[in-house]
Scaffold this active site. Structure first.
Site, PDB file in Angstrom:
ATOM      1  N   TRP A 120     -21.429  14.782  10.654  1.00 46.64           N
ATOM      2  CA  TRP A 120     -20.357  14.477   9.714  1.00 46.64           C
ATOM      3  C   TRP A 120     -20.532  15.263   8.413  1.00 46.64           C
ATOM      4  O   TRP A 120     -21.625  15.291   7.846  1.00 46.64           O
ATOM      5  CB  TRP A 120     -20.343  12.983   9.376  1.00 46.64           C
ATOM      6  CG  TRP A 120     -19.782  12.145  10.475  1.00 46.64           C
ATOM      7  CD1 TRP A 120     -19.513  12.563  11.757  1.00 46.64           C
ATOM      8  CD2 TRP A 120     -19.430  10.765  10.414  1.00 46.64           C
ATOM      9  NE1 TRP A 120     -19.013  11.521  12.482  1.00 46.64           N
ATOM     10  CE2 TRP A 120     -18.952  10.407  11.695  1.00 46.64           C
ATOM     11  CE3 TRP A 120     -19.465   9.810   9.412  1.00 46.64           C
ATOM     12  CZ2 TRP A 120     -18.511   9.115  11.987  1.00 46.64           C
ATOM     13  CZ3 TRP A 120     -19.029   8.525   9.705  1.00 46.64           C
ATOM     14  CH2 TRP A 120     -18.554   8.176  10.977  1.00 46.64           C
ATOM     15  N   GLU A 165      -5.575  -3.850  -1.316  1.00 41.20           N
ATOM     16  CA  GLU A 165      -5.973  -5.030  -0.534  1.00 41.20           C
ATOM     17  C   GLU A 165      -7.047  -5.855  -1.230  1.00 41.20           C
ATOM     18  O   GLU A 165      -7.303  -6.995  -0.852  1.00 41.20           O
ATOM     19  CB  GLU A 165      -6.524  -4.578   0.833  1.00 41.20           C
ATOM     20  CG  GLU A 165      -5.498  -3.986   1.778  1.00 41.20           C
ATOM     21  CD  GLU A 165      -5.252  -2.479   1.564  1.00 41.20           C
ATOM     22  OE1 GLU A 165      -5.503  -1.985   0.435  1.00 41.20           O
ATOM     23  OE2 GLU A 165      -4.814  -1.815   2.503  1.00 41.20           O
ATOM     24  N   LYS A 167     -15.722  16.169  11.264  1.00 37.67           N
ATOM     25  CA  LYS A 167     -16.684  15.980  12.348  1.00 37.67           C
ATOM     26  C   LYS A 167     -16.980  17.332  12.975  1.00 37.67           C
ATOM     27  O   LYS A 167     -16.241  17.815  13.817  1.00 37.67           O
ATOM     28  CB  LYS A 167     -16.150  14.982  13.360  1.00 37.67           C
ATOM     29  CG  LYS A 167     -16.063  13.598  12.722  1.00 37.67           C
ATOM     30  CD  LYS A 167     -15.357  12.577  13.570  1.00 37.67           C
ATOM     31  CE  LYS A 167     -15.323  11.256  12.806  1.00 37.67           C
ATOM     32  NZ  LYS A 167     -14.028  10.604  12.821  1.00 37.67           N
ATOM     33  N   THR A 200       0.875  -1.183   0.000  1.00 40.84           N
ATOM     34  CA  THR A 200       0.000   0.000   0.000  1.00 40.84           C
ATOM     35  C   THR A 200       0.905   1.223   0.000  1.00 40.84           C
ATOM     36  O   THR A 200       2.033   1.160   0.496  1.00 40.84           O
ATOM     37  CB  THR A 200      -0.882   0.049   1.262  1.00 40.84           C
ATOM     38  OG1 THR A 200      -0.012   0.123   2.388  1.00 40.84           O
ATOM     39  CG2 THR A 200      -1.757  -1.174   1.384  1.00 40.84           C
TER      40      THR A 200
HETATM   41  P1  ADP Z   1      -3.782   4.081  -0.678  1.00 42.14           P
HETATM   42  O1  ADP Z   1      -4.604   3.716   0.534  1.00 42.14           O
HETATM   43  O2  ADP Z   1      -2.355   4.102  -0.431  1.00 42.14           O
HETATM   44  O3  ADP Z   1      -4.311   5.262  -1.443  1.00 42.14           O
HETATM   45  P2  ADP Z   1      -4.989   2.337  -2.599  1.00 42.14           P
HETATM   46  O4  ADP Z   1      -4.556   2.799  -3.901  1.00 42.14           O
HETATM   47  O5  ADP Z   1      -5.147   0.899  -2.359  1.00 42.14           O
HETATM   48  O6  ADP Z   1      -3.951   2.826  -1.602  1.00 42.14           O
HETATM   49  O7  ADP Z   1      -6.291   3.154  -2.257  1.00 42.14           O
HETATM   50  C1  ADP Z   1      -7.492   2.613  -1.865  1.00 42.14           C
HETATM   51  C2  ADP Z   1      -8.387   3.720  -1.409  1.00 42.14           C
HETATM   52  O8  ADP Z   1      -8.649   4.646  -2.472  1.00 42.14           O
HETATM   53  C3  ADP Z   1      -9.754   3.270  -0.973  1.00 42.14           C
HETATM   54  O9  ADP Z   1      -9.737   2.752   0.334  1.00 42.14           O
HETATM   55  C4  ADP Z   1     -10.558   4.554  -1.085  1.00 42.14           C
HETATM   56  O10 ADP Z   1     -10.390   5.382   0.064  1.00 42.14           O
HETATM   57  C5  ADP Z   1      -9.933   5.241  -2.269  1.00 42.14           C
HETATM   58  N1  ADP Z   1     -10.778   5.034  -3.450  1.00 42.14           N
HETATM   59  C6  ADP Z   1     -10.636   4.132  -4.428  1.00 42.14           C
HETATM   60  N2  ADP Z   1     -11.604   4.264  -5.357  1.00 42.14           N
HETATM   61  C7  ADP Z   1     -12.401   5.264  -4.946  1.00 42.14           C
HETATM   62  C8  ADP Z   1     -13.597   5.883  -5.457  1.00 42.14           C
HETATM   63  N3  ADP Z   1     -14.153   5.517  -6.608  1.00 42.14           N
HETATM   64  N4  ADP Z   1     -14.151   6.877  -4.729  1.00 42.14           N
HETATM   65  C9  ADP Z   1     -13.614   7.292  -3.567  1.00 42.14           C
HETATM   66  N5  ADP Z   1     -12.486   6.757  -3.042  1.00 42.14           N
HETATM   67  C10 ADP Z   1     -11.897   5.758  -3.716  1.00 42.14           C
END
Ligand code: ADP
Length: 548
Positions: free
Chosen positions: A443, A333, A438, A188
């Site tokens: 929220w 993940e 918050k 990640t």
């Molecule tokens: P990092 O956590 O390092 O950014 P990832 O690339 O695995 O790694 O990111 C996953 C996260 O990206 C998700 O948990 C979410 O918060 C965000 N995400 C992915 N797709 C979307 C989407 N369509 N809309 C909003 N958030 C998104």
């Protein structure tokens, strides 16, 4: 009753062979800036076999890790397929991580060999000595002077093609390995703390690739040309190299040319039918193609995800270029595809109510909404909580058991994303749990405010973060990048927001900035904005509060 079915393991060897046996003439194009260099699947497969032989000779055995430090190109694809199909484990290093984090991931994964593109040798040179387990580096392209930059440590430095070309062009791909064993790994991007490792299995990669090809997902076949913009070092490039190979689609690889201008040129010349990327890429590209006459008509669908996709961006591509941007959701993940927002059959493509959803859950992936006090919420399109997911391509833990708090006692992954699910399986993310504002016990979704702001014609980008507030505990701070030449004020923007956002949610604090800081994978880096605010580095306009 036992089934009568054969028990054939799903493996990367099977995936590799299918592409070779069935689509040997399909193309892989690596972009060079002005034109492309074309290979066939047969040629990439041969490089994969030679590389597999070379890695064995260099001491990388089954289950051991070989890392890639590469852009999206034909050699990276050969490694992507060849390393796991040989039974070793591919580790895609994120070339944009901070140096300490990069070294951390190579050490944590215990990479024995690295394959590095010549153009990013200087980046690797800064950290190679800290990578304790790396014994060999194979440099793709460049000359002896380039390789020299990596010398001086314990690792031996080689020319990729010299090593690979000396090997046999065939390899006995391992069909018999345990489909549950590790095939590749990815970390990640570590927005907080050290990056955490996810290890994909042969089975999970294969199933994810098949699901990605479905009509209700990317819907790709050998009639397609995929423009694989998502870096292959980020969440397996959303699986596109594997899906493309399985379907026999042509793969168009932009290498290091990820800016709007070269991408536009690539699209015009190579005519992709499908692409996927984070929204910032298609935001930049939109601005470019609006200003420079570019033929982008070959593209039918673009999947955007990794961050919330502004509705204004989807509308602009639809209305001005007749291109459908579909939003998707996933995480490193979750391999990463877990939800995609194709509108239901009875809704039109320009039904923005459906199109603006985050995504509809993929088959085999299950999702539930859990409230702060641990109660599973109904899928009624209203009840808000954290999304938890499980399924055959969702990780059950991090490598070496890091951060077990991300998994529930009954084995679901806690995503850290907050929102609701409806009865048709559509999820709507309102925020990441750490980005929610918050305010006085209520929220506020930072994503909703950003989306609304980016709908203003003078706003190029907008990021909203929570900042401490004496009275309300937290309030939103809007950081806005204004289009060149525009002179919009904070007051005007607040008024504009007021037409779609509840009054108590309207930000008082506004900062006009040159660009929104981005993470290694191009997402808004909100922790940097929060830090700048805390340090007093942002010039903030404070409007009178509309709250009583
Ligand atoms: P990092 O956590 O390092 O950014 P990832 O690339 O695995 O790694 O990111 C996953 C996260 O990206 C998700 O948990 C979410 O918060 C965000 N995400 C992915 N797709 C979307 C989407 N369509 N809309 C909003 N958030 C998104």
């Amino acid at each position: 009753m036992q089934s009568t079915m054969q028990d054939t393991p799903l493996s990367m060897a099977m995936l590799l062979r299918h592409g070779l046996d069935t689509y040997a003439d399909s193309k892989v194009v690596t972009w060079l800036g002005e034109s492309g260099r074309t290979s066939t699947y047969a040629e990439v497969g041969e490089t994969a076999a030679r590389l597999a032989n070379a890695l064995r000779r260099l001491g990388v055995g089954p289950g051991e890790r070989a890392g890639t430090f590469q852009w999206n190109n034909a050699e990276h694809l050969a490694a992507y397929l060849g390393i796991p199909a040989s039974g070793s484990v591919l580790h895609t290093l994120n070339i944009r991580l901070f140096p300490e984090q990069l070294a951390y991931t190579a050490n944590h994964a215990e990479d024995k060999v690295l394959i590095c593109d010549a153009s990013i040798v200087p980046v690797l040179a800064k950290v190679l000595q800290e990578m304790k387990t790396v014994e060999h580096v194979l440099v793709v392209g460049g000359d002896a002077d380039v390789r020299e930059q990596l010398a001086g440590g314990s690792a031996q430095i080689h020319d990729f093609h010299e090593v690979v070309d000396a090997e046999e062009p065939t390899f006995a791909w391992d069909d018999k390995l345990d489909e549950r064993s590790g095939a590749s790994m990815c970390y990640t991007s570590g927005t907080t703390g050290n990056p955490k490792g996810v290890v994909y299995s042969h089975r999970s990669l294969f199933l994810h690739a098949m699901a990605g090809c479905m009509g209700s997902a990317f819907g790709i076949s050998d009639r397609d040309r995929l423009l694989a913009i998502v870096p292959m070092f980020h969440a397996s490039g959303w699986g596109m190299p594997f899906q493309g190979w399985l379907a026999g689609a042509d793969l168009l690889m932009p290498d290091r040319f990820l800016q709007a201008e070269p991408l536009a040129k690539l699209i015009e010349q190579e005519k992709p039918t499908f692409s996927a990327a984070v929204p910032t890429v298609f935001n930049d590209l939109l601005r470019y193609v609006d200003e420079h006459k570019t033929d982008v008509s070959s593209l039918r669908t673009v999947v955007c995800g990794g961050a919330a996709v502004p509705l204004s961006l989807m509308k602009a591509w639809h209305e001005r270029h007749n291109i459908t941007l579909i939003q998707a959701w996933g995480m490193t993940e979750t391999s990463p595809l877990a939800a995609i927002a194709h509108p239901p059959a009875d809704a039109a493509l320009d039904d923005w109510n459906w199109r603006s959803k985050t995504g509809r859950i993929f088959p085999a992936v299950e999702c539930r909404v859990v409230s702060e006090d641990g109660v599973i919420q109904p899928n009624d399109g209203q009840a808000v909580g954290e999304f938890e997911v499980r399924g055959p391509w969702v990780t059950a833990s991090y490598y070496q058991g890091d951060d077990p708090s991300k998994f529930s006692d009954d084995g679901w992954l806690r995503t850290g994303d907050v929102g609701f699910l409806d009865a048709k399986g559509f999820m709507q993310i309102s925020d990441r749990s750490k980005d929610v504002i918050k305010s006085g016990g209520e929220w506020i979704s930072s994503v909703d405010l950003e989306n609304a702001l980016m709908g203003h014609p003078d706003v190029m980008e907008a990021a909203v973060v929570a900042v401490p507030d004496e009275r309300w505990s937290e309030r939103p701070l809007a950081s806005v990048v204004v289009r060149q030449g525009a002179t919009v004020t904070a007051d005007e923007l607040r008024e504009f927001l007021g037409s779609s956002v509840a009054k108590w949610q309207l930000p008082e604090r506004w900062a006009f900035i040159e660009s929104v800081p981005k993470t290694s994978v191009g997402k808004f880096d909100k922790k940097v904005i929060r830090a700048r605010y805390a340090e007093g580095e942002l010039e903030v306009v404070e409007l009178e509060s509309k709250l009583k």
